[in-house]
Design a protein around this motif. Structure first.
Motif, PDB file in Angstrom:
ATOM      1  N   UNK A   1       0.824  -1.208   0.000  1.00  0.00           N
ATOM      2  CA  UNK A   1       0.000   0.000   0.000  1.00  0.00           C
ATOM      3  C   UNK A   1       0.862   1.263   0.000  1.00  0.00           C
ATOM      4  N   UNK A   2       1.946   1.247   0.773  1.00  0.00           N
ATOM      5  CA  UNK A   2       2.846   2.404   0.769  1.00  0.00           C
ATOM      6  C   UNK A   2       3.428   2.621  -0.624  1.00  0.00           C
ATOM      7  N   UNK A   3       3.729   1.503  -1.285  1.00  0.00           N
ATOM      8  CA  UNK A   3       4.293   1.585  -2.636  1.00  0.00           C
ATOM      9  C   UNK A   3       3.291   2.248  -3.596  1.00  0.00           C
ATOM     10  N   UNK A   4       2.037   1.817  -3.538  1.00  0.00           N
ATOM     11  CA  UNK A   4       1.030   2.419  -4.416  1.00  0.00           C
ATOM     12  C   UNK A   4       0.845   3.904  -4.099  1.00  0.00           C
ATOM     13  N   UNK A   5       0.887   4.224  -2.820  1.00  0.00           N
ATOM     14  CA  UNK A   5       0.685   5.615  -2.433  1.00  0.00           C
ATOM     15  C   UNK A   5       1.823   6.483  -2.964  1.00  0.00           C
ATOM     16  N   UNK A   6       3.010   5.948  -2.854  1.00  0.00           N
ATOM     17  CA  UNK A   6       4.189   6.651  -3.344  1.00  0.00           C
ATOM     18  C   UNK A   6       4.088   6.892  -4.857  1.00  0.00           C
ATOM     19  N   UNK A   7       3.717   5.837  -5.591  1.00  0.00           N
ATOM     20  CA  UNK A   7       3.552   5.965  -7.041  1.00  0.00           C
ATOM     21  C   UNK A   7       2.490   6.991  -7.394  1.00  0.00           C
ATOM     22  N   UNK A   8       1.415   6.922  -6.655  1.00  0.00           N
ATOM     23  CA  UNK A   8       0.301   7.841  -6.866  1.00  0.00           C
ATOM     24  C   UNK A   8       0.783   9.286  -6.802  1.00  0.00           C
ATOM     25  N   UNK A   9       1.587   9.558  -5.773  1.00  0.00           N
ATOM     26  CA  UNK A   9       2.036  10.931  -5.603  1.00  0.00           C
ATOM     27  C   UNK A   9       3.103  11.308  -6.620  1.00  0.00           C
ATOM     28  N   UNK A  10       4.032  10.378  -6.817  1.00  0.00           N
ATOM     29  CA  UNK A  10       5.159  10.674  -7.676  1.00  0.00           C
ATOM     30  C   UNK A  10       4.720  10.885  -9.123  1.00  0.00           C
ATOM     31  N   UNK A  11       3.816  10.025  -9.608  1.00  0.00           N
ATOM     32  CA  UNK A  11       3.433  10.081 -11.006  1.00  0.00           C
ATOM     33  C   UNK A  11       2.143  10.846 -11.242  1.00  0.00           C
ATOM     34  N   UNK A  12       1.540  11.342 -10.189  1.00  0.00           N
ATOM     35  CA  UNK A  12       0.285  12.059 -10.331  1.00  0.00           C
ATOM     36  C   UNK A  12      -0.833  11.200 -10.899  1.00  0.00           C
ATOM     37  N   UNK A  13      -0.845   9.906 -10.514  1.00  0.00           N
ATOM     38  CA  UNK A  13      -1.870   8.993 -11.024  1.00  0.00           C
ATOM     39  C   UNK A  13      -3.228   9.296 -10.418  1.00  0.00           C
ATOM     40  N   UNK A  14      -4.262   8.877 -11.128  1.00  0.00           N
ATOM     41  CA  UNK A  14      -5.583   8.833 -10.532  1.00  0.00           C
ATOM     42  C   UNK A  14      -5.729   7.411 -10.013  1.00  0.00           C
ATOM     43  N   UNK A  15      -5.919   7.245  -8.715  1.00  0.00           N
ATOM     44  CA  UNK A  15      -5.937   5.890  -8.165  1.00  0.00           C
ATOM     45  C   UNK A  15      -7.317   5.560  -7.611  1.00  0.00           C
TER      46      UNK A  15
END
Lengths: 289, 279, 265
Positions: free
Chosen positions: A185-199
């Motif tokens: 979950x931390x990994x997804x959160x990090x990606x979300x922020x770093x890449x500006x994804x819509x999650x």
């Protein structure tokens, strides 16, 4: 990418004795770049909902808009492939979709289907395994020789390598131990922020919804039952209990605390902050007595 | 001696000679009517313990006694009658084409007469609250319902020990609650010992004793309160602690006097209440 | 998700045909198939047809379902009829069609063979329409029982069949799940050249096999943990018992056979 559901209904096996209306006149909007948790019981329609996000299902009524792509009831979508490239879906137990001889090939499978060049695939593969913290030496191994946790990471990398703008996660931590759960979950959160994804995260875990989401959609019987920020949602403990959903432990603790004369409002405090506030009240000599 | 007990005496196990030990010198005893939770992160050897208990695997060193019988090739069929197991995946342990057939499967294996089977099916399905589903096919049941059927199947053989090997891991919160309520009721109503292998902290707090496994060794044993009061150690080996337990720690750091490790919200709040009246 | 998974064509009902012991149904159908080939007069065909049609009516299965089941074989029935019609060159010329002489004998033989065909398919589909697959499995295990003496693995065969039946819906759900996951990764199962579509099956089949093996392994362990050790010393919950209706069926059938042999020309 903004996502909009406009009066969407979906019926399984229409005109048969098994007819089942899984989505019922569903409307909501997900802002581009937000982290949304979709919560609801098995059968509430959440899994049908996410299959509309990349065109696996087409609405029986209404219209789904994902960025520039539209799926309308009764109309064929000609840009289905483009849509699927832009919306990565990590299904429940994603390790079940692995099939290639090597980890590297499996991760490259998605991008290859979407016509991405070999060099670019190599670059993305490298980036994806780094993101999920898989050692690069595993790339040459067969995915079936890996541990369950590693297989899950390979499957997730395969979705990340598609370089999607929207990431849909269907209970991505199911069956993992607490440590693995937090790491993923931390990994997804990090990606979300770093890449500006819509999650979009489908979960049963209120704790995860509270920790990661900035918007929560509660589904019940194919409809949006409640919608709002985590704080707004978890204040409505009764409404959640009515549809047999829990609240995060900190919220139920504070509710019970009220019966013991400890009146504290939950405003997103960490455990440490909460302890400070409680300590203050307790030491302050019982202001309620 | 050893009646209604499971005893591990210096048990070591590995899958093959050239592979590392999965369990090393493990000893413990599980007594009558106990509820023992076995915790540990993935790969700590906790599931191997379950398989050794009913002879699905045999140790290379040491001895395992179930109800006074040493577990070996000659005794496994008797051992398996005494030790019922519920596995993780609800689908992959459902043998029958209907609920009724599945509950009967174990009894058929043990050669029970048909009349007794019919009686036990009724009894055990009602014990898990699944009486209305006798004729139902498995693919029409939820995960939680399938696991309840699995428990009923085990109860029907009336074993002295039931092992739940991460039986709630694949269920949603509702299914998890169903199973825990069922297990609670069953344990109260019948004379049996319960061994739950789990990650779920909530399950652990309800048990009477906890065995913490780490790297194939028994790392700690004790009541849930004892175990959670040593949180620093648990975190060291990658295990989580419950919310109240963490909060209690922070409260102590803030100078709030707490005398015992709380296991649930109520316990913590009651203590806060008392300490406030003192201050 | 998809709740319409019906294995085979079983139509639930509590008709007398449904309640018959599956062994009686299988045995009677077996002998019916045999005696159909002895029919050679209008009267003998008549009693056979009467038997089949009244069974169909008694089964309370909607006529449309029976016809649906017969659909794929209609072509065969008609083809057989035409074949006989045009190939047989005996007896008087009945009429001529597009300059092709159709003989009386051809007409009769064509009709007889097609009728036989039709009756056979009707009674066998009645079996699957009124008997659950698991009942058929039980019946086969019982009927093959004597073969155990020659070390034929009857129990294992039956267990294998029932476990397959149990897992068909599970594997179908799994297939749907995996194909959706792969479609999300850009696999196109629907369009493209034949070669591409064949290739698209690999990402579906490999995971299915892997999961089926894993399931088999776990299931085997669960069965062992529940005390399974082969057929020996095992008792059975499912019990087949011949009731009065079964004996009645046998009586009717013997009567039918007798009438048939008496009315042969």
């Amino acid at each position: 990418m903004d996502i909009t559901f406009d009066h969407v209904s979906y019926t399984y096996q229409p005109n048969t004795p098994f007819e089942h209306r899984a989505l019922d006149d569903l409307s909501f909007t997900i802002q581009s770049g937000s982290f949304v948790a979709v919560i609801g019981h098995t059968g509430s329609g959440k899994s049908t909902l996410i299959q509309h996000l990349n065109g696996l299902l087409q609405p029986t009524e209404g219209q789904v808009q994902v960025g520039p792509y539209t799926m309308k009831a009764g109309e064929k979508n000609k840009q289905l492939m483009k849509l699927r490239e832009n919306v990565g879906v990590v299904f429940q137990y994603p390790e079940h979709q692995l099939f290639e001889e090597t980890v590297e090939k499996d991760i490259g499978f998605g991008p290859q289907n979407f016509g991405v060049g070999q060099d670019e695939i190599k670059r993305r593969t490298k980036e994806a395994v780094q993101a999920v913290k898989l050692p690069e030496e595993l790339l040459e191994r067969s995915p079936f020789d890996l541990s369950g946790g590693q297989m899950r990471r390979v499957a997730i990398s395969g979705v990340l390598a598609m370089d999607p703008e929207v990431l849909v996660l269907d209970e991505p931590t199911a069956g993992l131990d607490p440590n693995g759960r937090k790491e993923i979950m931390d990994m997804f959160y990090h990606l979300h922020q770093e890449k500006g994804l819509t999650t979009v995260l489908v979960t049963h875990s209120m704790e995860d919804a509270l920790a990661y989401a900035d918007h929560i959609i509660i589904m019940n019987q194919g409809k949006v039952y409640r919608e709002g920020t985590p704080l707004e949602i978890f204040k409505q403990q009764q409404a959640l209990e009515d549809v047999q959903l829990d609240v995060p432990e900190v919220v139920s603790f504070l509710k019970m605390a009220r019966d013991y004369g400890l009146d504290l409002e939950y405003e997103g405090q960490t455990i440490a902050e909460l302890a400070k506030e409680i300590a203050l009240k307790v030491k302050g000599g019982g202001d309620h007595e | 001696m050893g009646e209604r007990q499971v005893e591990f005496r210096n048990v070591s196990f590995r899958y093959q000679e050239d592979m590392p030990w999965v369990l090393r010198d493990v000893s413990f005893t599980i007594g009558p009517d106990e509820w023992v939770a076995v915790i540990g992160h993935n790969g700590s050897g906790k599931s191997t313990i379950a398989k050794l208990m009913n002879g699905l695997l045999f140790p290379q060193e040491g001895e395992i006694l179930v109800d006074g019988m040493p577990v070996n090739e000659k005794t496994i069929w008797d051992v398996r009658k005494q030790v019922g197991m519920v596995f993780q995946n609800p689908d992959n342990q459902f043998v029958g084409t209907t609920v009724k057939d599945d509950v009967a499967f174990g009894m058929e294996n043990h050669g029970m007469p048909r009349e007794l089977m019919l009686e036990r099916i009724k009894e055990s399905l009602s014990a898990v609250g699944m009486s209305d589903y006798e004729q139902q096919e498995p693919h029409r049941l939820s995960g939680g319902q399938k696991q309840r059927v699995a428990i009923a199947s085990v109860l029907a053989v009336s074993p002295k020990f039931i092992i739940l090997d991460e039986a709630t891991a694949m269920l949603d919160p509702k299914g998890r609650k169903e199973i825990m309520n069922t297990v609670h009721r069953v344990q109260e109503e019948r004379d049996l010992s319960l061994i739950t292998i789990t990650h779920d902290l909530h399950e652990v707090t309800q048990s009477s004793r906890v065995i913490v496994m780490n790297k194939g060794e028994v790392w700690m044993q004790g009541s849930p309160r004892d175990v959670f009061s040593k949180k620093e150690h648990l975190q060291e080996i990658g295990l989580d602690t419950p919310f109240v337990s963490k909060l209690a720690d922070h409260l102590k750091a803030e100078g709030v006097p707490l005398t015992r490790e709380p296991l649930n919200h109520q316990e913590l709040l009651e203590e806060l209440w008392t300490s406030r009246s003192i201050m | 998700m998809s709740s319409s998974l019906i294995i085979g064509q079983y139509i639930p009902s509590d008709s007398v045909i449904h309640r018959l012991d599956p062994r009686s149904k299988i045995a009677v159908i077996f002998f019916y198939v045999v005696i159909v080939f002895f029919a050679n007069s209008v009267m003998s065909y008549g009693v056979l047809a009467l038997f089949a049609l009244s069974s169909a009516v008694l089964s309370k299965v909607p006529f449309s379902y029976i016809m649906k089941g017969l659909k794929p074989v209609w072509f065969l029935v008609i083809f057989t009829f035409l074949l006989h019609l045009f190939v047989t060159r005996e007896g008087e010329v009945a009429f001529s069609l597009f300059g092709w002489a159709v003989y009386e004998e051809g007409l009769i033989q064509g009709a007889a063979i097609s009728l036989r065909f039709f009756l056979l398919i009707l009674v066998t589909s009645l079996l699957t329409l009124t008997t659950t697959p698991i009942e058929i499995t039980d019946a086969i295990e019982e009927l093959l029982g004597p073969l155990k003496k020659v070390k034929f693995p009857v129990h294992e065969l039956a267990l294998m069949m029932s476990i397959s039946l149990r897992f068909i819906p599970t594997l179908m759900q799994e297939t749907e799940k995996i194909s959706k996951a792969q479609a999300s990764r850009g696999v196109d199962f629907r369009t493209g050249a034949f070669k591409d579509r064949v290739k698209a099956v690999v990402p579906l089949l490999v995971p299915l096999f892997v999961s089926a093996f894993k399931r088999a392994e776990e299931l085997a362990m669960a069965m062992e943990a529940r005390g399974y050790q082969g057929g020996e010393g095992r008792t059975k919950l499912r019990e087949l018992k011949l009731e009065r209706r079964d004996w009645l069926l046998f009586a009717v059938f013997i009567l039918l056979a007798a009438v048939l042999f008496l009315t042969r020309s």
